[in-house]
Design an enzyme around this catalytic site. Structure first.
Site, PDB file in Angstrom:
ATOM      1  CD  GLU A   1      37.142  -2.706 -25.272  1.00 24.86           C
ATOM      2  OE1 GLU A   1      37.862  -3.014 -26.217  1.00 24.86           O
ATOM      3  OE2 GLU A   1      36.103  -3.291 -24.954  1.00 24.86           O
TER       4      GLU A   1
ATOM      5  CB  CYS B   1      42.855   0.433 -30.377  1.00 23.34           C
ATOM      6  SG  CYS B   1      41.009   0.507 -30.827  1.00 23.34           S
TER       7      CYS B   1
ATOM      8  CD  GLU C   1      48.829  -0.578 -29.503  1.00 26.49           C
ATOM      9  OE1 GLU C   1      49.174  -0.510 -28.256  1.00 26.49           O
ATOM     10  OE2 GLU C   1      47.787  -0.644 -29.896  1.00 26.49           O
TER      11      GLU C   1
HETATM   12  P1  NAD Z   1      47.676   5.100 -21.751  1.00 25.05           P
HETATM   13  O1  NAD Z   1      47.241   3.487 -21.091  1.00 25.05           O
HETATM   14  O2  NAD Z   1      49.012   5.630 -21.246  1.00 25.05           O
HETATM   15  O3  NAD Z   1      46.676   6.056 -21.125  1.00 25.05           O
HETATM   16  C1  NAD Z   1      45.295   5.879 -20.927  1.00 25.05           C
HETATM   17  C2  NAD Z   1      44.563   6.814 -19.630  1.00 25.05           C
HETATM   18  O4  NAD Z   1      45.133   5.932 -18.577  1.00 25.05           O
HETATM   19  C3  NAD Z   1      45.039   8.060 -19.734  1.00 25.05           C
HETATM   20  O5  NAD Z   1      43.903   8.758 -19.540  1.00 25.05           O
HETATM   21  C4  NAD Z   1      46.140   7.955 -18.779  1.00 25.05           C
HETATM   22  O6  NAD Z   1      46.230   9.268 -18.207  1.00 25.05           O
HETATM   23  C5  NAD Z   1      45.431   7.040 -17.912  1.00 25.05           C
HETATM   24  N1  NAD Z   1      46.630   6.454 -16.849  1.00 25.05           N
HETATM   25  C6  NAD Z   1      48.006   6.356 -17.048  1.00 25.05           C
HETATM   26  N2  NAD Z   1      48.478   5.997 -15.865  1.00 25.05           N
HETATM   27  C7  NAD Z   1      47.775   5.634 -15.190  1.00 25.05           C
HETATM   28  C8  NAD Z   1      47.373   5.091 -13.414  1.00 25.05           C
HETATM   29  N3  NAD Z   1      48.433   4.815 -13.027  1.00 25.05           N
HETATM   30  N4  NAD Z   1      46.237   4.920 -12.956  1.00 25.05           N
HETATM   31  C9  NAD Z   1      45.164   5.350 -13.577  1.00 25.05           C
HETATM   32  N5  NAD Z   1      44.935   5.842 -15.270  1.00 25.05           N
HETATM   33  C10 NAD Z   1      46.090   5.884 -15.671  1.00 25.05           C
HETATM   34  O7  NAD Z   1      47.154   4.782 -23.230  1.00 25.05           O
HETATM   35  P2  NAD Z   1      47.298   5.972 -24.199  1.00 25.05           P
HETATM   36  O8  NAD Z   1      48.723   6.111 -24.793  1.00 25.05           O
HETATM   37  O9  NAD Z   1      46.389   7.016 -23.754  1.00 25.05           O
HETATM   38  O10 NAD Z   1      46.168   5.238 -25.431  1.00 25.05           O
HETATM   39  C11 NAD Z   1      46.915   4.369 -26.417  1.00 25.05           C
HETATM   40  C12 NAD Z   1      46.666   3.105 -26.157  1.00 25.05           C
HETATM   41  O11 NAD Z   1      45.230   2.817 -26.038  1.00 25.05           O
HETATM   42  C13 NAD Z   1      47.008   1.883 -27.137  1.00 25.05           C
HETATM   43  O12 NAD Z   1      47.484   0.977 -26.665  1.00 25.05           O
HETATM   44  C14 NAD Z   1      45.771   1.694 -27.706  1.00 25.05           C
HETATM   45  O13 NAD Z   1      45.612   0.339 -28.588  1.00 25.05           O
HETATM   46  C15 NAD Z   1      44.601   1.724 -26.863  1.00 25.05           C
HETATM   47  N6  NAD Z   1      43.233   1.714 -27.573  1.00 25.05           N
HETATM   48  C16 NAD Z   1      42.488   0.696 -27.339  1.00 25.05           C
HETATM   49  C17 NAD Z   1      41.322   0.469 -27.857  1.00 25.05           C
HETATM   50  C18 NAD Z   1      40.335  -0.524 -27.900  1.00 25.05           C
HETATM   51  O14 NAD Z   1      39.257  -0.468 -28.107  1.00 25.05           O
HETATM   52  N7  NAD Z   1      40.855  -1.783 -27.626  1.00 25.05           N
HETATM   53  C19 NAD Z   1      40.719   1.974 -28.203  1.00 25.05           C
HETATM   54  C20 NAD Z   1      41.726   3.028 -28.219  1.00 25.05           C
HETATM   55  C21 NAD Z   1      42.989   2.875 -27.737  1.00 25.05           C
END
Ligand code: NAD
Length: 502
Positions: free
Chosen positions: A275, A309, A405
């Protein structure tokens, strides 16, 4: 930034919330706390003060958690073989425990994320209870089919049936912006399906998922069924996606990290649901009642300081009403003054972190250069990562503010005259998470809804994800769906059994 643990920042929260933050937790593995790895700070975004610390799981700690989840899946009183009604009862017990603990859960979200506590209660904790109750109904209703098949080999007669089995050990990686709710979107269906989990919350907002793990144990979930490891993406997240014991990745977060997980999953053909981000158009038709909808348009983008999101941050208004719409939105936006998440009249808190503050402010500065800031940005007068609501018009079509975004309290407004251009723009966007249409002519609204290529279309309502409706995106907004029956199916593997009976 102050890095000394500051007790005063904890004064606004309840005694149990404070005890939980101050207790030396760790990772939650096999029903116990494990204090392993380097420590990192928990920062309150309203005060910029450190309120506690957590531990970063390395590959060995992640392996311990995966081994615990595997054992809970495969061995002893394995979670997948517990009779369905028992799983239902335990999921309802967990929902009851969440309801009883709602005040503490909301405190933890408010102090860690900056979401106003009232919103944390209404839009996170209450929705999380809905999600657990919704999936609690499924275990006894997961069915297959019985089938007659051809006599493929001479006189051989067969009886065949299909079942749906839990996919196995799930590695769930969560974002910070809806820390408990998005966690529930993975944890509840995975448990209902009979899977066990290792959950990695985002490093900026981890407390509430640790609390959930403890609640789950107290509610009676067997040890090892729900494990939580904390730490940053590059260390803990990476270790989780490289661990060969994971059968499915359930990820919510940015599109960039989603692609990285997709690639890691491809190497071992691990199941995956992603997601990801969105750039969600809000299409306003010429026949709307401008003053009636302006507050809803603002709240669709400013709630949770725009860190949602499905945030409706890209308003596409018909040219005939755009000027008046912007005026009405601006006068509502000016009433939204960001404040402490613990003041009962606060509607907007800070953004989640310094990193997020700098990122959003860079977009605003670029918007100021390229377009017109309708609601001016107030310079912060106190500590805390506060950004006031911002509306930007007259941006050039190629401006990245219209395509990327921003994930902050920023609305861009564009105008249009030809419906076909709007449809083309939306359908050519890299993202396809959701769209919103505001208008009163049924045919015009439904025609647009039919032509837009996004995972969800909302009509005359800000976007929100109900527990029983699938949510997810087209194109770079993701793969698979959370919520609804589709959200459960992602944690099940179909299996066919073909038996010769003569
Ligand atoms: P992010 O991708 O930076 O981090 C998400 C998670 O991934 C965190 O737990 C982070 O520690 C982990 N992560 C980072 N690098 C990684 C790696 N190399 N390997 C494995 N895991 C890793 O996102 P964010 O800033 O925490 O969240 C915001 C984003 O989430 C926005 O883009 C938002 O749109 C999206 N979001 C989407 C939905 C949906 O339903 N589509 C819902 C909520 C948030």
């Amino acid at each position: 930034m102050n890095t000394k643990i500051e007790r005063s920042a904890l004064d606004a929260i309840g005694a149990e919330s404070r005890r939980f933050i101050e207790s030396s937790k760790g990772h939650y593995i096999n029903g116990r706390w494990h204090r392993l790895g380097e420590t990192f700070a928990i920062i309150d975004p309203s005060t910029e003060l450190q309120i506690g610390q957590l531990y970063e799981a390395d590959a060995d700690t992640v392996e311990q958690a995966v081994a615990a989840a595997s054992a809970a899946f495969e061995e002893g009183s394995a979670w997948r073989t517990i009779v369905p009604c028992e799983r239902e009862i335990l999921l309802h017990k967990l929902a009851d425990a969440i309801a009883a603990d709602r005040d503490t859960l909301a405190d933890l979200i408010a102090i860690d994320l900056g979401l106003p506590k009232s919103a944390a209660l209404a839009f996170e904790v209450a929705k999380v209870i809905d999600v657990f109750r919704y999936y609690a109904g499924f275990p006894s209703k997961i069915t297959g089919e019985t089938l007659d098949i051809d006599r493929a080999m001479g006189d051989a007669e067969f009886f065949a049936y299909t079942t749906h089995e839990p996919v196995g050990v799930v590695g769930a990686i969560l974002p910070w912006n809806a820390p408990l709710l998005v966690g529930a979107w993975k944890i509840a269906p995975a448990l209902a399906a009979g899977c066990t989990l290792v959950v990695k919350p985002a490093e900026d907002v981890s407390l509430v998922i640790l609390r959930l793990a403890e609640l789950a144990s107290n509610a009676g979930l067997p040890d090892g069924v729900l494990n939580v490891v904390t730490g940053c993406g590059a260390v803990t997240g990476q270790a989780l996606i490289e661990n060969s014991g994971i059968d499915k990745f359930a990820f919510t977060g940015s599109t960039d990290i989603g692609k990285r997980i997709y690639k890691a999953a491809a190497d071992r053909l691990v199941r995956v649901s992603l997601e990801l981000g969105g750039k969600n158009p809000v299409i306003v038709l010429p026949d709307v009642d401008i003053n009636a909808i302006a507050p809803a348009l603002c709240m669709a983008a400013f709630a949770n300081s725009g860190q949602i999101c499905v945030s409706g941050s890209k308003v596409m208004a018909h040219a005939s009403i755009a000027k008046d719409l912007v005026k009405a939105m601006a006068s509502f936006a000016e009433t939204l003054v960001p404040g402490s998440p613990f003041d009962t009249d606060t509607i907007m808190g800070p953004v989640c972190s310094k990193k997020q503050f700098d990122r959003v402010m860079a977009y605003i500065r670029q918007g100021e250069e390229e377009g017109t800031l309708v609601v001016a940005q107030q310079p912060p007068t106190s500590p805390g990562f506060f950004i006031s609501p911002t509306i930007i018009t007259e941006l050039p079509p190629q401006s990245k503010l219209l395509h990327e975004e921003i994930f902050g309290p920023v609305i861009t407004v564009e105008t249009w005259t030809d419906e076909r251009d709007v449809i083309q723009q939306v359908n050519r966007s890299a993202y396809g998470l959701c769209a919103t249409i505001w208008g009163n002519h049924h045919g015009n609204v439904q025609r647009l809804a039919k032509r837009l290529r996004t995972g969800t279309v909302f009509i005359n309502s800000p976007a929100f994800p109900p527990a029983n409706i699938p949510t997810g995106g087209f194109r770079q907004s993701g793969v698979g769906r959370d919520l609804g029956r589709k959200g459960l199916e992602g944690f099940l593997e179909p299996k066919s059994v073909i038996a010769r009976i003569n």
